[in-house]
Design an enzyme around this catalytic site. Structure first.
Site, PDB file in Angstrom:
ATOM      1  N   CYS A   6      25.814  26.089  31.181  1.00 17.36           N
ATOM      2  CA  CYS A   6      26.570  26.971  30.279  1.00 17.36           C
ATOM      3  C   CYS A   6      28.058  26.644  30.423  1.00 17.36           C
ATOM      4  O   CYS A   6      28.612  26.784  31.513  1.00 17.36           O
ATOM      5  CB  CYS A   6      26.323  28.441  30.606  1.00 17.36           C
ATOM      6  SG  CYS A   6      27.476  29.516  29.699  1.00 17.36           S
TER       7      CYS A   6
ATOM      8  N   CYS B 291      30.274  29.700  31.421  1.00 16.42           N
ATOM      9  CA  CYS B 291      30.257  29.997  32.866  1.00 16.42           C
ATOM     10  C   CYS B 291      30.661  28.774  33.672  1.00 16.42           C
ATOM     11  O   CYS B 291      30.892  28.881  34.862  1.00 16.42           O
ATOM     12  CB  CYS B 291      28.866  30.397  33.341  1.00 16.42           C
ATOM     13  SG  CYS B 291      28.162  31.855  32.596  1.00 16.42           S
TER      14      CYS B 291
ATOM     15  N   LYS C 229      36.781  37.811  25.887  1.00 13.71           N
ATOM     16  CA  LYS C 229      37.445  37.251  24.713  1.00 13.71           C
ATOM     17  C   LYS C 229      36.441  36.520  23.843  1.00 13.71           C
ATOM     18  O   LYS C 229      36.513  36.573  22.625  1.00 13.71           O
ATOM     19  CB  LYS C 229      38.562  36.296  25.146  1.00 13.71           C
ATOM     20  CG  LYS C 229      39.886  37.021  25.413  1.00 13.71           C
ATOM     21  CD  LYS C 229      40.632  37.309  24.131  1.00 13.71           C
ATOM     22  CE  LYS C 229      41.744  38.334  24.269  1.00 13.71           C
ATOM     23  NZ  LYS C 229      42.986  37.862  24.775  1.00 13.71           N
TER      24      LYS C 229
ATOM     25  N   HIS D  19      26.926  34.962  28.293  1.00 12.31           N
ATOM     26  CA  HIS D  19      27.595  34.618  27.034  1.00 12.31           C
ATOM     27  C   HIS D  19      26.692  34.761  25.806  1.00 12.31           C
ATOM     28  O   HIS D  19      27.169  34.616  24.681  1.00 12.31           O
ATOM     29  CB  HIS D  19      28.168  33.188  27.117  1.00 12.31           C
ATOM     30  CG  HIS D  19      29.283  33.090  28.110  1.00 12.31           C
ATOM     31  ND1 HIS D  19      29.089  32.800  29.432  1.00 12.31           N
ATOM     32  CD2 HIS D  19      30.617  33.314  27.968  1.00 12.31           C
ATOM     33  CE1 HIS D  19      30.246  32.816  30.074  1.00 12.31           C
ATOM     34  NE2 HIS D  19      31.186  33.132  29.212  1.00 12.31           N
TER      35      HIS D  19
ATOM     36  N   LYS E  18      29.920  43.343  29.116  1.00 13.58           N
ATOM     37  CA  LYS E  18      31.139  42.866  29.768  1.00 13.58           C
ATOM     38  C   LYS E  18      32.181  42.537  28.694  1.00 13.58           C
ATOM     39  O   LYS E  18      31.889  41.800  27.757  1.00 13.58           O
ATOM     40  CB  LYS E  18      30.805  41.604  30.570  1.00 13.58           C
ATOM     41  CG  LYS E  18      32.011  40.994  31.254  1.00 13.58           C
ATOM     42  CD  LYS E  18      31.595  39.798  32.097  1.00 13.58           C
ATOM     43  CE  LYS E  18      32.792  39.123  32.710  1.00 13.58           C
ATOM     44  NZ  LYS E  18      32.956  37.738  32.305  1.00 13.58           N
TER      45      LYS E  18
ATOM     46  N   HIS F 177      40.607  40.782  33.323  1.00 12.05           N
ATOM     47  CA  HIS F 177      41.332  39.937  34.283  1.00 12.05           C
ATOM     48  C   HIS F 177      42.391  40.771  35.008  1.00 12.05           C
ATOM     49  O   HIS F 177      42.588  40.649  36.223  1.00 12.05           O
ATOM     50  CB  HIS F 177      42.039  38.769  33.578  1.00 12.05           C
ATOM     51  CG  HIS F 177      41.137  37.932  32.730  1.00 12.05           C
ATOM     52  ND1 HIS F 177      41.332  37.771  31.392  1.00 12.05           N
ATOM     53  CD2 HIS F 177      40.023  37.217  33.045  1.00 12.05           C
ATOM     54  CE1 HIS F 177      40.375  36.979  30.898  1.00 12.05           C
ATOM     55  NE2 HIS F 177      39.577  36.628  31.883  1.00 12.05           N
TER      56      HIS F 177
ATOM     57  N   CYS G 158      22.357  31.933  27.730  1.00  8.27           N
ATOM     58  CA  CYS G 158      23.030  32.389  28.941  1.00  8.27           C
ATOM     59  C   CYS G 158      23.119  33.903  28.876  1.00  8.27           C
ATOM     60  O   CYS G 158      23.554  34.463  27.868  1.00  8.27           O
ATOM     61  CB  CYS G 158      24.436  31.777  29.007  1.00  8.27           C
ATOM     62  SG  CYS G 158      25.507  32.665  30.162  1.00  8.27           S
TER      63      CYS G 158
ATOM     64  N   HIS H 277      42.957  39.354  29.415  1.00  7.90           N
ATOM     65  CA  HIS H 277      42.592  40.664  28.864  1.00  7.90           C
ATOM     66  C   HIS H 277      42.516  41.654  30.017  1.00  7.90           C
ATOM     67  O   HIS H 277      42.759  41.294  31.178  1.00  7.90           O
ATOM     68  CB  HIS H 277      41.310  40.586  28.034  1.00  7.90           C
ATOM     69  CG  HIS H 277      40.075  40.128  28.769  1.00  7.90           C
ATOM     70  ND1 HIS H 277      39.562  40.798  29.856  1.00  7.90           N
ATOM     71  CD2 HIS H 277      39.263  39.056  28.576  1.00  7.90           C
ATOM     72  CE1 HIS H 277      38.477  40.181  30.281  1.00  7.90           C
ATOM     73  NE2 HIS H 277      38.281  39.101  29.517  1.00  7.90           N
TER      74      HIS H 277
HETATM   75  N1  MSP Z   1      37.793  30.347  36.723  1.00  6.25           N
HETATM   76  C1  MSP Z   1      36.729  31.148  37.196  1.00  6.25           C
HETATM   77  C2  MSP Z   1      37.043  31.659  38.599  1.00  6.25           C
HETATM   78  C3  MSP Z   1      37.314  30.586  39.610  1.00  6.25           C
HETATM   79  S1  MSP Z   1      37.711  31.250  41.160  1.00  6.25           S
HETATM   80  C4  MSP Z   1      37.635  29.984  42.194  1.00  6.25           C
HETATM   81  C5  MSP Z   1      36.533  32.348  36.268  1.00  6.25           C
HETATM   82  N2  MSP Z   1      37.550  32.655  35.511  1.00  6.25           N
HETATM   83  S2  MSP Z   1      37.555  33.840  34.409  1.00  6.25           S
HETATM   84  O1  MSP Z   1      38.857  33.795  33.844  1.00  6.25           O
HETATM   85  O2  MSP Z   1      36.458  33.683  33.513  1.00  6.25           O
HETATM   86  O3  MSP Z   1      37.287  35.175  35.127  1.00  6.25           O
HETATM   87  C6  MSP Z   1      37.834  35.482  36.355  1.00  6.25           C
HETATM   88  C7  MSP Z   1      37.605  36.894  36.747  1.00  6.25           C
HETATM   89  O4  MSP Z   1      38.143  37.814  35.789  1.00  6.25           O
HETATM   90  C8  MSP Z   1      36.187  37.434  36.883  1.00  6.25           C
HETATM   91  O5  MSP Z   1      35.473  37.083  37.942  1.00  6.25           O
HETATM   92  C9  MSP Z   1      36.515  38.884  37.035  1.00  6.25           C
HETATM   93  O6  MSP Z   1      37.077  39.062  38.296  1.00  6.25           O
HETATM   94  C10 MSP Z   1      37.555  39.052  35.979  1.00  6.25           C
HETATM   95  N3  MSP Z   1      36.973  39.536  34.756  1.00  6.25           N
HETATM   96  C11 MSP Z   1      36.791  38.867  33.578  1.00  6.25           C
HETATM   97  N4  MSP Z   1      36.231  39.727  32.682  1.00  6.25           N
HETATM   98  C12 MSP Z   1      36.058  40.932  33.250  1.00  6.25           C
HETATM   99  C13 MSP Z   1      35.604  42.175  32.810  1.00  6.25           C
HETATM  100  N5  MSP Z   1      35.192  42.407  31.585  1.00  6.25           N
HETATM  101  N6  MSP Z   1      35.641  43.184  33.713  1.00  6.25           N
HETATM  102  C14 MSP Z   1      36.103  43.028  34.984  1.00  6.25           C
HETATM  103  N7  MSP Z   1      36.525  41.873  35.421  1.00  6.25           N
HETATM  104  C15 MSP Z   1      36.486  40.803  34.581  1.00  6.25           C
HETATM  105  O7  MSP Z   1      35.457  32.940  36.296  1.00  6.25           O
END
Ligand code: MSP
Length: 518
Positions: free
Chosen positions: A129, A132, A306, A150, A303, A23, A147, A20
């Site tokens: 969690c 997380c 999904k 979440h 935040k 990311h 959490c 999304h």
């Molecule tokens: N897999 C772990 C990271 C492991 S790194 C060794 C993880 N993955 S994640 O897919 O849940 O999220 C990764 C990153 O996506 C978050 O840390 C952040 O950088 C970004 N984001 C996810 N949702 C976000 C927002 N709503 N806003 C900004 N960044 C976001 O955590």
């Protein structure tokens, strides 16, 4: 690691769903920053990838009645890689934690820590969690054991696991952050890490025994390695961690490690600024130079995610505004490090005023005037002391801001220069000057100066909006590659050669269609 190199990583993303815009925010920021460093002439390595093990991904695969590996392959090939390609992300490598190159190195690393006495067996009892993938401390949770990220209840685990002596590294970590303020930014993130380290830091369970979707603990194959311990190592395994001296991997590692910047969202700061450096310290490896925690994209004050059904797919926005406007907007509108809300209206307003009017129209007016008044060829070299000085100042300001990850400041500086060039054209009124033949030299001078200023704007905005700036570069008739232009040389006046033929290209930022109701 050589002075002139720059290694940047994004988090590796969970493949329980498609990307999304949250990311995409992190990955685009990484892409803009690494493109900027490439334009500085540095040898850049930009890594992204996917985090494929653990309970969260396993549960999603099971819900979809697919084996976890197949699920991961499907999402990586069908969703993650295509989205990064569509957003023009120029990563040098893409690591998947299910690749043998990663799994073997992780196992070797863990065995090394065990041999050094950093690992022991124990019992974990407490909340976890799955969203997380984190062992939570009771103090972390909201009322009812929810959490805070979440808003869901945690599982209560009770497992015999392997533990990493994290607490033993607390004094060294505190000293590290006190001595190197730039190792964790922004300041709010560093303060959070220091406060955490000053609290009661527990040793970390680094294995799980109740499911098998993970890398087996090498000496106890009934257990899989905790997904975060596995995932954090990607930054080092991808560049050859622990390979035989003299091998290609060892050479790459020596050239690349330590990372210059780990870009992360603030939700995963502790993993990166506490657990990861402690793992590296235990192995006697150098620590990353900087962990930078950016803010969240919010929807309804929370935040975007999904799991809360608030995730917006990048294509929902790029279909309307285009990829380059997407890349521009979030970095321009939200100070990196702060949270920000996405608003369709704000994006539309900035698109029209900053991109279409200030930048796109400036370029199309200039090209139209060169066609009309100069037969389509760039006139003789001219200079304008004011514009030249403003450009030099812009480059200095933008460079300082960008390397400090102040994307908003960097883009602002460049767009201020764009406004300045618009001001120059408005003030000098070439369309009026053109009516008086005796003023032709003045007309040509205005057009040359405007053209050279736009040449500079194209280079400065290229890391942010590569496709648009390349189109503009080509329509200015430049015979070199825009990607080989150096930031340190942008301010040298007079680079657009007299006589070069310009061509009217496609409109850089087309007028927006009425937005569909979103
Ligand atoms: N897999 C772990 C990271 C492991 S790194 C060794 C993880 N993955 S994640 O897919 O849940 O999220 C990764 C990153 O996506 C978050 O840390 C952040 O950088 C970004 N984001 C996810 N949702 C976000 C927002 N709503 N806003 C900004 N960044 C976001 O955590």
């Amino acid at each position: 690691m050589s002075e002139n190199s720059f290694y940047l990583t994004t988090p590796i993303y969970y493949v329980n769903d498609a990307p999304h815009i949250g990311h995409a925010y992190t990955t685009v920021a990484g892409d803009v920053l690494t493109r900027w460093h490439r334009q500085r002439g540095e040898s850049v390595w930009f890594l992204t990838g996917t985090d494929e093990h653990g309970q969260k991904v396993l549960n999603t695969a099971e819900k979809n009645n697919v084996a976890p590996q197949e699920w991961c392959d499907r999402l990586v090939e069908g969703a993650w890689k295509p989205v990064w390609k569509a957003l023009n992300i120029a990563n040098d490598d893409f690591i998947r934690t299910t690749e043998p190159r990663h799994m073997e190195r992780v196992q070797r690393f863990l065995s090394g820590l065990k041999d050094q006495g950093h690992i022991y067996s124990g019992k974990y009892e407490g909340p976890y969690c799955i969203g997380c993938e984190e062992f939570k401390l009771p103090g972390d949770l909201l009322d009812g054991g929810l959490c805070p990220i979440h808003s869901k209840p945690c599982d209560i685990l009770s497992e015999e696991n392997w533990f990493f002596r994290l607490s033993a590294f607390v004094p060294a970590l505190l000293e590290h952050y006190k001595n190197n303020p730039s190792a964790c930014e922004p300041t709010s993130a560093r303060n959070e890490v220091l406060a955490f380290l000053e609290g009661d830091v527990q040793d970390l369970s680094i294995s799980r025994s109740t499911f098998d979707w993970g890398i087996p603990v090498p000496w106890d194959t009934e257990q899989v390695i905790y997904v975060w311990f596995d995932a954090l190592l990607n930054y080092a395994t991808a560049v050859g961690l622990g390979d035989e001296p003299g091998s290609a991997g060892a050479e790459k590692f020596a050239k690349t490690w330590p990372a210059d910047v780990h870009l992360v969202g603030k939700d995963i700061l502790r993993f990166h600024a506490v657990i990861w450096p402690a793992m590296l310290m235990a192995a006697g490896l150098p620590l990353p130079k900087k962990v930078f925690a950016h803010g969240w994209l919010l929807v309804g004050g929370e935040k975007m995610s999904k799991s809360k059904l608030t995730g917006i797919a990048p294509a929902d926005i790029t279909d309307h505004f285009g990829v380059d406007a997407f890349r521009y907007y979030f970095l321009r509108a939200i100070p990196f490090g702060s949270d920000g809300s996405f608003s369709w209206e704000d994006m539309g307003a900035r698109y029209t005023s900053e991109l279409a009017n200030d930048f796109g129209n400036l370029a199309s007016r200039l090209i139209a005037m060169i066609e009309k008044y100069c037969g389509g060829a760039i006139p003789a070299l001219a200079r304008d002391a004011g514009l030249e000085a403003a450009l030099a100042e812009t480059v200095t300001k933008a460079d300082a801001a960008m390397v400090a990850l102040d994307f908003q400041g960097g883009i602002n500086a460049i767009m201020e220069f764009c406004k300045r060039v618009n001001g120059y054209v408005t003030e000098r009124e070439p369309w009026i000057v053109a009516k008086d033949e005796s003023r032709t030299p003045e007309l040509l001078e205005i057009l040359y100066n405007t053209a050279d200023a736009i040449r500079a704007l194209a280079v400065l905005l290229y890391p942010v909006m590569p496709t648009t700036c390349e189109t503009l570069w080509n329509s200015l008739g430049m015979d070199s590659e825009i990607s080989s232009q150096k930031i340190s040389e942008v301010a040298t006046w007079g680079q657009i050669k007299p006589g070069t033929r310009v061509t009217k290209g496609a409109v850089l930022f087309p007028r927006l269609e009425e937005p569909a109701a979103k």
